[in-house]
Design an enzyme around this catalytic site. Structure first.
Site, PDB file in Angstrom:
ATOM      1  N   TYR A 179       0.838  -1.199   0.000  1.00  0.00           N
ATOM      2  CA  TYR A 179       0.000   0.000   0.000  1.00  0.00           C
ATOM      3  C   TYR A 179       0.875   1.251   0.000  1.00  0.00           C
ATOM      4  CZ  TYR A 179      -3.141   3.687   1.397  1.00  0.00           C
ATOM      5  OH  TYR A 179      -3.831   4.872   1.434  1.00  0.00           O
TER       6      TYR A 179
ATOM      7  N   ARG B 242       1.782   8.156  12.575  1.00  0.00           N
ATOM      8  CA  ARG B 242       1.298   9.382  13.228  1.00  0.00           C
ATOM      9  C   ARG B 242      -0.227   9.482  13.196  1.00  0.00           C
ATOM     10  NH1 ARG B 242       2.296  14.270   9.623  1.00  0.00           N
ATOM     11  NH2 ARG B 242       0.502  13.234   8.663  1.00  0.00           N
TER      12      ARG B 242
ATOM     13  N   ARG C  74     -10.785   3.931   7.635  1.00  0.00           N
ATOM     14  CA  ARG C  74      -9.812   3.346   6.707  1.00  0.00           C
ATOM     15  C   ARG C  74      -8.440   3.417   7.361  1.00  0.00           C
ATOM     16  NH1 ARG C  74      -9.417   5.389   1.039  1.00  0.00           N
ATOM     17  NH2 ARG C  74      -8.809   3.269   0.604  1.00  0.00           N
TER      18      ARG C  74
ATOM     19  N   PHE D 223      14.897  19.573  -1.866  1.00  0.00           N
ATOM     20  CA  PHE D 223      13.538  19.100  -2.110  1.00  0.00           C
ATOM     21  C   PHE D 223      13.333  17.705  -1.528  1.00  0.00           C
ATOM     22  CE2 PHE D 223      10.798  16.487  -4.850  1.00  0.00           C
ATOM     23  CZ  PHE D 223       9.602  17.181  -4.759  1.00  0.00           C
TER      24      PHE D 223
END
Length: 587
Positions: A308, A373, A383, A471
């Site tokens: 997932y 978290r 979910r 980034f």
């Protein structure tokens, strides 16, 4: 035992006296039943026994969430009983109904809202966010100076985006509205790459908005699947396609104006378009596969948990890596294999060494941190993603919500789980018989996430463009800081835990160099190791993961110790000067 004969008015007057203590349930019974009976005693004596069993909500001061659970939202047990009686005893349908009602009640209790059904998937604010006091933040001088630097010095995160059309302005505006953390780091990228990544982000955010909306496609899940599967090939780049009625706020506006995103997308180089479309197709297909999956109790096992995370974040890492290479800003080594081997990545032989394993580890580290978290928020949402293979080793029931019970996360034993300073006697009473199974599960998952750090650091060490490095580095450093504050912290089970804003600013400033990144990974990993309980079931796993991080980062971290001390001294002087100026000219 004292006895006092009172009238209805006298009883109410006594109960209004704050110096007298009354049982919460007695107060509820008086309010809901006794006073109406008392108003007409003749009628009350003729009342028949009640057939319905009611659930009452206590007064606001006795209710978690400041009394936000109103009596109107309370579940009547008689209604549940009536619904169950229509189903055969022991049938799967009856069991499903019972579990659904239980989960609904628990989510309502945990969120402090009127009902879980009204909570929108993907929206924030469903549960409390644990905030740091202003005094606590202001006492940290280096963090205060870093926050001032990031806020007022343009070069901290310079905006290099150049708008040449209304469509680009729309896209940049929506980026700032839908992104809580990525807008600034995207805008500081070299201009051409910045537009690639900005459009990539908006496309995936639009796709995610469709997947997240639990109301628009509530009765037509197949329609949602069709939209997700078609998004990359049919919608992206179609300058006449938009969608209305899906999402909320800025996300809804993004889909309404998606034709502008497509027009900007069509101006990108073919190589950039190919990367964005390919990843969008893969993510859309993966999301469609999960539409009908029941995630009320989390993912099935560690493998499905990783898969997932790959679908929603690992693929993003792959896409970003390919985008960097397409613009010629980085070397092909970043597409290589790391220490972790993933079933969803091509083998070294099949890919010629370009497995994108490092990129996946980067993405999975971020996503696993978010899932850890957001335990309570995701559970309330219906979910959840904590893997059942993991949490069932620690829980006593087959219900993921068990971890949110005070008896599971150390209430009375952990200071953060009960105000033991204000009420030490209460903490001692509450702590009797309390377990810490939820904390043990939390620490296991944190250790699991930390095992991805060596690959993440390897990836960062291979980057050659300063803006690309920053980034990539800022989210990674934020992630380990989040894991450090979540580790062994019962507040994960009572709300959302976040790092201090000043600390976030320091991390942004220090993430300009690999040396700064190593310093923070070293410091935070060491803090986790120090705080690991001696009796934690996963202590060996935790210490092994942190030791590996410390081994990699210690040389650079020690080399920067002196500069950190100088920075603290500078920050102290700067804050003192600001305070003096404020007193002289504004005080």
């Amino acid at each position: 035992m004292a006895i006092d004969w009172v009238s209805a008015d006298e009883l109410q007057a006594k109960m209004a006296d704050r110096s007298l203590r009354w049982s919460p349930w007695f107060r509820v019974i008086v309010r809901e039943m006794l006073l109406p009976w008392w108003a007409d005693l003749k009628a009350a004596w003729k009342m028949q026994p009640r057939e319905r069993i009611f659930r009452f909500d206590a007064f606001a001061e006795h209710v978690k969430g400041d009394g936000s659970q109103s009596g109107l939202s309370a579940t009547e047990l008689a209604d549940i009983c009536a619904a169950e009686s229509k189903l055969e005893w022991g049938s799967s349908e009856r069991r499903t109904l019972c579990l659904k009602m239980e989960n609904e009640a628990r989510r309502r209790d945990l969120s402090g809202k009127g009902g879980a059904a009204g909570l929108k998937q993907g929206a924030y604010g469903k549960v409390v966010t644990h905030k740091h006091s202003k005094l606590d933040q202001l006492m940290r001088l280096t963090e205060v100076s870093a926050a001032l630097y990031v806020k007022f010095v343009p070069s901290a995160l310079p905006n290099k985006l150049v708008h040449t059309s209304d469509d680009q302005r729309f896209c940049d505006e929506k980026l700032g509205q839908v992104s809580r953390s990525f807008a600034a780091v995207i805008r500081q990228l070299p201009d051409e790459l910045a537009w690639d990544i900005l459009i990539f982000y908006l496309v995936l955010r639009a796709l995610d908005t469709i997947e997240d909306d639990m109301d628009a496609f509530k009765t037509t899940p197949q329609v949602k699947c069709d939209h997700l599967s078609a998004f990359g090939d049919k919608y992206l780049g179609n300058e006449n396609w938009t969608m209305d009625g899906v999402g909320e706020g800025a996300e809804k506006d993004l889909l309404r104006g998606f034709d502008a995103v497509s027009r900007v997308f069509n101006t990108l180089p073919a190589a950039s378009q190919e990367v964005i479309r390919d990843i969008t197709n893969k993510m859309g297909a993966g999301m469609a596969d999960y539409v009908s999956v029941d995630l009320g109790q989390g993912t099935v096992d560690m493998a499905s948990y990783a898969r997932y995370c790959h679908m929603v974040a690992g693929l993003v890492g792959e896409g970003l890596t390919r985008a960097f290479l397409a613009r010629g800003l980085e070397e092909e080594a970043i597409a290589g294999q790391g220490e972790m081997e993933w079933a969803f990545c091509a083998s070294v032989a099949e890919s010629g060494g370009k497995t994108l394993g490092l990129a996946n580890s980067m993405g999975l580290f971020l996503q696993k941190t978010n899932i850890i978290r957001d335990y309570l928020e995701d559970y309330v949402d219906g979910r959840a993603f904590w893997p059942a293979e993991a949490w069932r080793k620690f829980a006593r029931t087959s219900e993921l919500g068990e971890l949110a019970r005070p008896t599971a996360y150390g209430a009375g034993l952990y200071a953060a789980a009960f105000d033991s300073k204000a009420d030490p006697l209460g903490a001692a009473i509450v702590g009797k018989g309390v377990r810490t199974s939820a904390i043990a599960c939390l620490n296991f998952l944190v250790a699991d996430a930390l095992e991805l750090v060596p690959d993440a650091l390897t990836y960062l060490g291979l980057l050659r463009t300063d803006e690309v490095f920053r980034f990539c580095a800022i989210p990674q450093v934020m992630a380990i800081a989040t894991l450090e504050v979540c580790f062994d912290n019962p507040q994960v089970f009572t709300g959302v835990v976040k790092i201090r804003k000043g600390l976030a600013a320091r991390l942004i400033v220090d993430s300009a160099s690999m040396q700064g990144v190593h310093y923070w990974f070293y410091t935070l990993a060491k803090q986790i190791a120090i705080r690991c309980p001696a009796d934690d079931p996963s202590r060996k796993k935790v210490l092994a993961a942190t030791a590996r991080i410390i081994q990699i980062t210690e040389p650079a971290a020690r080399a920067t110790a002196t500069s950190r001390q100088l920075m603290l001294a500078f920050a102290t002087i700067a804050v003192a000067i600001l305070a003096f100026m404020y007193q002289q000219y504004l005080g």
